[in-house]
Design an enzyme around this catalytic site. Sequence first.
Site, PDB file in Angstrom:
ATOM      1  N   HIS A 141      20.156  31.108 -23.913  1.00 26.48           N
ATOM      2  CA  HIS A 141      19.020  31.977 -23.589  1.00 26.48           C
ATOM      3  C   HIS A 141      17.966  31.947 -24.699  1.00 26.48           C
ATOM      4  CE1 HIS A 141      17.062  35.683 -21.971  1.00 26.48           C
ATOM      5  NE2 HIS A 141      16.758  35.841 -23.246  1.00 26.48           N
ATOM      6  N   GLU A 142      18.401  32.211 -25.920  1.00 27.20           N
ATOM      7  CA  GLU A 142      17.436  32.272 -27.024  1.00 27.20           C
ATOM      8  C   GLU A 142      16.803  30.905 -27.262  1.00 27.20           C
ATOM      9  OE1 GLU A 142      16.382  34.990 -28.006  1.00 27.20           O
ATOM     10  OE2 GLU A 142      17.964  36.259 -27.189  1.00 27.20           O
ATOM     11  N   HIS A 145      13.788  30.489 -25.150  1.00 30.83           N
ATOM     12  CA  HIS A 145      12.573  31.015 -25.795  1.00 30.83           C
ATOM     13  C   HIS A 145      12.050  30.003 -26.822  1.00 30.83           C
ATOM     14  CE1 HIS A 145      12.657  35.021 -24.097  1.00 30.83           C
ATOM     15  NE2 HIS A 145      13.850  35.302 -24.584  1.00 30.83           N
ATOM     16  N   HIS A 148      10.142  27.301 -25.256  1.00 27.51           N
ATOM     17  CA  HIS A 148       8.832  27.804 -24.843  1.00 27.51           C
ATOM     18  C   HIS A 148       7.847  27.693 -26.017  1.00 27.51           C
ATOM     19  CE1 HIS A 148       6.859  31.187 -22.183  1.00 27.51           C
ATOM     20  NE2 HIS A 148       6.181  30.066 -22.160  1.00 27.51           N
TER      21      HIS A 148
HETATM   22 ZN   LIG Z   1      15.150  36.840 -24.060  1.00 26.18          ZN
END
Ligand SMILES: [Zn+2]
Length: 358
Positions: A141-142, A145, A148
């Site tokens: 998940h991290e 980011h 991104h």
């Molecule tokens: Zn998050």
Amino acid sequence: MAPWDWPALSAAYAREEFAVDADALRPYFELDRVLTEGVFAAATALYGLTFAERPELARHLYRPGIRVFEVTGEDGAGVGLFVADLFARPTKSGGAWMHTVRDMADALGERPVVFTTMNVPAPAAGRPALLTLDEATTLFHEFGHALHGLLARGEYASLTGTNVPRDVVEFPSQVNEVWLREPSLLAAYARHVESGEPLPAGTLERLEAADLWGEGHRTVEYLGAALVDWAWHSLTEETVDAATADPAAFERRVLTEAGIDPDLVPPRYGTGYFKHIFGGGYAAGYYSYVWAEVLDADAVEWFREHGGMTRENGRRFADELLSRGDTRDLLESYRAFRGRDAELEPLLRRRGLADAAA
Ligand SMILES: [Zn+2]
């Protein structure tokens, strides 16, 4: 049975019915292997990125044990730096998050420097760090980011990477979680730390079935809180006095009018202690979590329809979404990626709230 009995009874039922022991999985999720052969390998397959560790840069950081990787694109061009600060230590804030110390900004010729921070308990000296399935999911998940931030394109730092509206910032990170379960990847990275055996067949499927238990209740209590948030932030001069005169009655009316029985399923946060929306920056924005997941589930379905974890699919997702940041309205970017607006059904199917064969 009262509403507050639900969590304990539900957990007891799930323990008996699904008999899952998440702790027993930890030897299959060795941190270094999850990072390099799971998280990084997915980014290579999808986005053509490669990662070279730069220990001489890590020496300049604030603590030992933090790792620095130089990220390179498939054309050989430098993309940025990725810094992994993954172990818990005294005085470190709890939880997990991504942050940038420098955002992508072409106007200044700057490349991003992106951190992923977690609080994995540090292993004893000489022992490998083993993750729970939750921690492995958090790492994916991290890193979503981080991608991104790393795959951003644009002139100005204020508009690139994760500098997007709050209700979409969790979307790319949630999409990246799906690669944790990609069979080819899983076979490579989820191996028993001592025997090297792969994860026993069907393990994740059993965990998924257990996760679905209580999903209807969770969804309703969450949506109840989101509706209450919106109602409080939609008050007008004409309606504010009546609402604030009796907040509990106001909350009850909002829920009842939406078809929710608050005696059966109370909202996840009641008005009296709903910190998110009265001081946590989520005013009128508590819906963000589920909205990001609507986009996430719909995007993941696109990946599935088009062959999964391929370079072509990653290129399209990066070109139309990750790289755009806030330089284009995200819904416009979504349409360019998906070919249409997001639909609700993929999320309902994921949560077991609609037929899988729809
Ligand atoms: Zn998050």
